[in-house]
Design an enzyme around this catalytic site. Structure first.
Site, mmCIF file in Angstrom:
data_model
loop_
_atom_site.group_PDB
_atom_site.id
_atom_site.type_symbol
_atom_site.label_atom_id
_atom_site.label_comp_id
_atom_site.label_asym_id
_atom_site.label_seq_id
_atom_site.Cartn_x
_atom_site.Cartn_y
_atom_site.Cartn_z
ATOM 1 C CE LYS A 107 1.075 1.509 4.257
ATOM 2 N NZ LYS A 107 1.570 2.702 4.748
ATOM 3 C CG ASP A 110 -0.429 -0.262 8.120
ATOM 4 O OD1 ASP A 110 -1.053 0.730 8.225
ATOM 5 O OD2 ASP A 110 0.898 0.067 7.572
#
Length: 278
Positions: free
Chosen positions: A8, A131
């Site tokens: 990401k 995350d």
């Protein structure tokens, strides 16, 4: 079976404040990338972990922790052989470890026919790391809290992405400890999200920012130098992802990406070409 563990980037990241529980309140735009590790997951007589890159398979490893979490939570008796083809660099701000954990959780869910909804896996995954919930969902999202509040949205985004990872990493703990809230940049996340939804590039491109660039540039000055160099090379926007040390550049100029990948003008760095995961 195989599972992809997608990296990401933080298209913008605001560290809002320090919380009384020791964590930090965050407001972020997170985008999943096509850039990924590949994990092979299968049943085995005993747990077995392998990788083509050197990594400790101990209690700190997110793959090991994900297996233990799934086994303890859902009373699983099965054992697993997991092989990780590692591509996402460590200490980069690209969520490589979190992506691996999320891929393991999704893989075990499918392999064992558990039929656990992604939202439940995501809620469970925050026990491994902030995350991990996002990496389970893998959709562009506005993310807040410590990373557990995820609101997916559809951005109008047609940029190609280059990732530039310098040799030195950044300690996330050190970056947060060194953060000066008064002088750090606090991007207007809500305004950026609104402009992304409407496809108004001229509005969101100048607004993107990352509060953690300030301490990261002090810890590793090379990151700031690279950002300046990448901007001079013609990218429409350049920003550090997460707590670093990787930077990403956005462009619609495919030739620019090809030239950078071929020549790699950034000494001591590794470059990767990727796109938004759709």
């Amino acid at each position: 079976m195989q599972e992809s563990a997608y990296a990401k980037i933080n298209l913008s990241l605001d560290v809002v404040c320090r919380r009384t529980d020791g964590y930090h309140e965050l407001s972020m735009i997170m985008l999943p990338l096509t850039f990924h590790d590949t994990l092979s997951i299968e049943f085995s007589d005993e747990d077995c972990w392998t990788s083509d890159k050197a990594m400790p398979f101990d209690d700190t490893n997110t793959i090991v922790r994900a297996v233990k979490l799934m086994r303890d939570t859902y009373q699983l008796k099965q054992h697993f052989k997991i092989d990780c083809h590692k591509v996402i660099p460590m200490q980069a701000g690209l969520a490589g470890g979190s992506a691996d954990a999320a891929a393991v959780m999704r893989g075990i869910n499918q392999l064992c026919n558990l039929n656990i909804p992604d939202k439940d896996l995501a809620a469970l995954g925050k026990q491994i790391g902030a995350d991990v919930p996002f990496c389970v969902i893998n959709k562009p999202a506005y993310v807040s809290g410590i990373g557990e509040k995820i609101e997916p949205f559809k951005p109008v985004f047609d940029y190609e992405i280059i990732l530039v990872k310098p040799a030195m990493g950044v300690s996330t703990a050190s970056a947060f400890n060194l953060l000066d809230f008064k002088s750090a940049k606090h991007p207007d996340i809500a305004k950026i999200v609104s402009a992304l939804k409407e496809g108004h590039d001229e509005e969101w491109l100048p607004l993107i920012g990352n509060t953690l660039e300030q301490p990261a540039f002090k810890l590793v000055p090379r990151i700031g130098e690279l950002k300046q160099q990448m901007m001079e090379d013609g990218f429409d926007a350049v920003l550090m992802s997460g707590s670093g040390s990787a930077l990403f550049g956005l462009t619609r100029n495919h030739q620019l990406i090809e030239e950078i990948i071929a020549s790699n003008p950034y000494a001591d760095c590794v470059c990767y070409h990727t796109n938004l995961l759709k």
